[in-house]
Write a protein that holds these residues in place. Structure first.
Motif, PDB file in Angstrom:
ATOM      1  N   THR A   1      -1.272   1.379 -18.107  1.00 35.56           N
ATOM      2  CA  THR A   1      -2.515   1.141 -17.395  1.00 35.56           C
ATOM      3  C   THR A   1      -2.254   0.158 -16.269  1.00 35.56           C
ATOM      4  O   THR A   1      -1.184  -0.449 -16.193  1.00 35.56           O
ATOM      5  N   ASP A   2      -3.217   0.012 -15.389  1.00 37.42           N
ATOM      6  CA  ASP A   2      -3.042  -0.907 -14.258  1.00 37.42           C
ATOM      7  C   ASP A   2      -3.620  -2.273 -14.601  1.00 37.42           C
ATOM      8  O   ASP A   2      -4.626  -2.395 -15.299  1.00 37.42           O
TER       9      ASP A   2
ATOM     10  N   ARG B   1       4.973  -8.089  -7.925  1.00 41.03           N
ATOM     11  CA  ARG B   1       3.785  -7.543  -7.261  1.00 41.03           C
ATOM     12  C   ARG B   1       4.177  -6.361  -6.371  1.00 41.03           C
ATOM     13  O   ARG B   1       5.006  -6.483  -5.487  1.00 41.03           O
ATOM     14  N   PHE B   2       3.566  -5.198  -6.637  1.00 37.85           N
ATOM     15  CA  PHE B   2       3.793  -4.007  -5.825  1.00 37.85           C
ATOM     16  C   PHE B   2       2.494  -3.231  -5.682  1.00 37.85           C
ATOM     17  O   PHE B   2       1.598  -3.320  -6.531  1.00 37.85           O
TER      18      PHE B   2
ATOM     19  N   SER C   1       4.779  -2.380 -10.917  1.00 36.69           N
ATOM     20  CA  SER C   1       4.134  -1.076 -10.747  1.00 36.69           C
ATOM     21  C   SER C   1       4.902  -0.135  -9.823  1.00 36.69           C
ATOM     22  O   SER C   1       4.391   0.917  -9.456  1.00 36.69           O
ATOM     23  N   ASP C   2       6.128  -0.496  -9.460  1.00 36.23           N
ATOM     24  CA  ASP C   2       6.927   0.391  -8.597  1.00 36.23           C
ATOM     25  C   ASP C   2       7.857   1.279  -9.423  1.00 36.23           C
ATOM     26  O   ASP C   2       8.935   1.654  -8.956  1.00 36.23           O
TER      27      ASP C   2
ATOM     28  N   TYR D   1      -3.069   4.043  -8.349  1.00 36.22           N
ATOM     29  CA  TYR D   1      -4.239   3.191  -8.570  1.00 36.22           C
ATOM     30  C   TYR D   1      -4.791   2.625  -7.269  1.00 36.22           C
ATOM     31  O   TYR D   1      -5.872   2.054  -7.237  1.00 36.22           O
ATOM     32  N   LYS D   2      -3.989   2.695  -6.188  1.00 34.04           N
ATOM     33  CA  LYS D   2      -4.432   2.293  -4.855  1.00 34.04           C
ATOM     34  C   LYS D   2      -4.755   0.807  -4.746  1.00 34.04           C
ATOM     35  O   LYS D   2      -5.700   0.399  -4.075  1.00 34.04           O
ATOM     36  N   HIS D   3      -3.981  -0.029  -5.411  1.00 34.92           N
ATOM     37  CA  HIS D   3      -4.073  -1.467  -5.226  1.00 34.92           C
ATOM     38  C   HIS D   3      -2.802  -2.123  -5.778  1.00 34.92           C
ATOM     39  O   HIS D   3      -1.974  -1.470  -6.410  1.00 34.92           O
TER      40      HIS D   3
END
Length: 463
Positions: free
Chosen positions: A206-207, A217-218, A247-248, A223-225
């Motif tokens: 999940t985001d 931080r990516f 998240s990458d 999720y577009k953020h």
């Protein structure tokens, strides 16, 4: 506002006065107390003051202490930390610090800054296990009346870097993250007195939105953020893994390694149990059919170019609703004869939706998304604390609320109805009296939960 003066300063009351001036005397023990005068209720004054004594809004936290006494969840989690501080110079043992942080999260206090106020609460000190709940025996004069630790002491639990030892200057409480991973599996195994015949391991990502410049931080295109992409593994309501990731990466990255570790441990204790692993995958493709909502299932075999080791069975669901297409593809190793497409999707796959509710519980109700520290390691430890707080509340739900109307309640509901109860706390030489609100609407459920917990025996920890 009404100033209450001692009787010697009050003017004599005339025998006769106008009806509008007839007010009942204000009960006052403190000659300098200030009362807040609210609008009149009929013929009665409404007067308030902060003079009720030690009153806590967390009277139900005693149930959490009762659940901890049966499961030793916090105790086992604390064993994953090493405290290099000089024992002669500390007033807050390691387990007290960890308990204070976890109880705070379970009670809704998400920020460490909250504990600068909570350290005055004698009830929270009682739940943590402080033998002096009022803090009057503290060494330094400025700390008297503050039984618990403040934020500057608690933040050492998460900010101590790798490699810290007794020679480190300030932060000397080191966390063994691998040991914490194993604790979740052990807590799951301890929850069963008899091994189940079949378990389903749900794997999902999940985001976790972030708003600073934390390490890892990516920007995630799906999720577009900017976010982290934590990996969760559940078995029913039991949390088995909570791993913070950047998240990458692919959503399933690292899942196999965690599953191998979890399955191997479960096999050691339950060699005969049947295990099914489910992981969510969905495809975004258009599907047009009639204007009426319909659902069609199909079977196919599929193999990727290099990421899969072999060809696999895929169950495809084609569905079109008023809002548009809603296709799903379920990759499975279950055989066709015992698990036909429709049954596999509707019974096995759709049942995992409960796992997503558990993720929401942890992120929204137990603040797993408070990953705002600078380093990835510190944010991972924060996620661990949130996960242990969820595990403690789940134990209270499973053991204490079984057979009650709140047996399926979410963590937020448990907190609002059972934990957030006003209580007057009175500490004497021999007892700590906790006088819960007489008008509590959940008093009967509270009594049921206590009775359920009281008849259980503590878990026997494996050496």
């Amino acid at each position: 506002m009404t100033e209450c003066k001692s009787k010697s300063h009050r003017k004599s009351t005339p025998r006769r006065r106008r009806r509008a001036d007839r007010r009942p005397p204000i009960p006052c023990d403190d000659a300098n107390a200030t009362y807040l005068d609210f609008p009149v209720l009929g013929s009665r004054q409404v007067i308030a003051a902060f003079d009720g004594g030690d009153i806590s809004s967390d009277g139900g936290s005693l149930l959490l202490r009762k659940a901890e006494g049966l499961t030793a969840i916090i105790q086992q989690f604390a064993a994953c930390f090493t405290d290099y501080r000089d024992p002669e110079l500390i007033e807050h043992p390691l387990e007290d610090l960890i308990a204070q942080r976890i109880y705070g999260l379970a009670l809704g206090y998400e920020d460490l800054n909250d504990h600068d106020d909570l350290r005055h609460d004698p009830l929270l000190a009682t739940v943590v296990g402080k033998t002096d709940p009022t803090g009057q025996s503290r060494r330094r004069k400025r700390d008297k009346g503050k039984a618990l630790a403040g934020k500057s002491t608690l933040n050492r639990l998460e900010l101590t870097p790798v490699g810290a030892d007794e020679d480190s200057r300030y932060k000397k409480i080191a966390c063994n993250t691998r040991a914490v991973d194993d604790v979740f599996v052990e807590l799951f195994l301890q929850a069963y007195s008899v091994p189940p015949d079949r378990i389903v391991l749900d794997v999902d990502a999940t985001d976790d939105p972030i708003h600073g410049h934390q390490l890892g931080r990516f920007f995630n295109g799906y999720y577009k953020h900017y976010c982290f992409l934590p990996l969760y593994i559940f078995c029913g309501d039991h949390l088995l893994c909570a791993r913070l990731r950047p998240s990458d990466i692919d959503a399933s990255a690292g899942a196999l390694k965690q599953l191998q570790r979890i399955v191997a441990r479960i096999r050691q204790v339950w060699p005969q149990v049947k295990m099914i692993v489910e992981q969510s995958e969905q495809a975004r493709v258009g599907y047009e059919t009639t204007k009426q909502p319909t659902r069609v299932f199909a079977e196919l075999r599929y193999e990727t170019r290099d990421s899969w080791s072999r060809e696999r069975r895929v169950v495809a669901k084609a569905e079109h609703l008023e809002k548009g297409a809603n296709p799903r593809f379920v990759v499975t190793s279950l055989d066709l004869e015992q698990h036909p497409a429709k049954d596999l999707y509707e019974d096995d796959y759709c049942g995992r939706g409960e796992m997503e509710n558990r993720i929401k519980e942890q992120q929204l109700h137990l603040f797993a998304d408070r990953t705002s520290t600078k380093t990835m390691r510190a944010n991972q430890i924060r996620l661990f604390f949130s996960s242990i707080a969820y595990t403690l509340l789940e134990a209270l739900r499973r053991l204490g609320l079984a057979g009650t109307s709140m047996a399926q309640a979410q963590c937020q509901t448990i907190r609002l109805r059972l934990l957030k109860i006003g209580a007057l706390v009175q500490v004497t030489v021999r007892k700590v009296w906790v006088r819960l609100a007489s008008s509590c609407p959940s008093a009967d459920i509270f009594r049921e939960a206590f009775a359920n917990l009281d008849k259980l025996r503590p878990v026997v920890l494996r050496c």
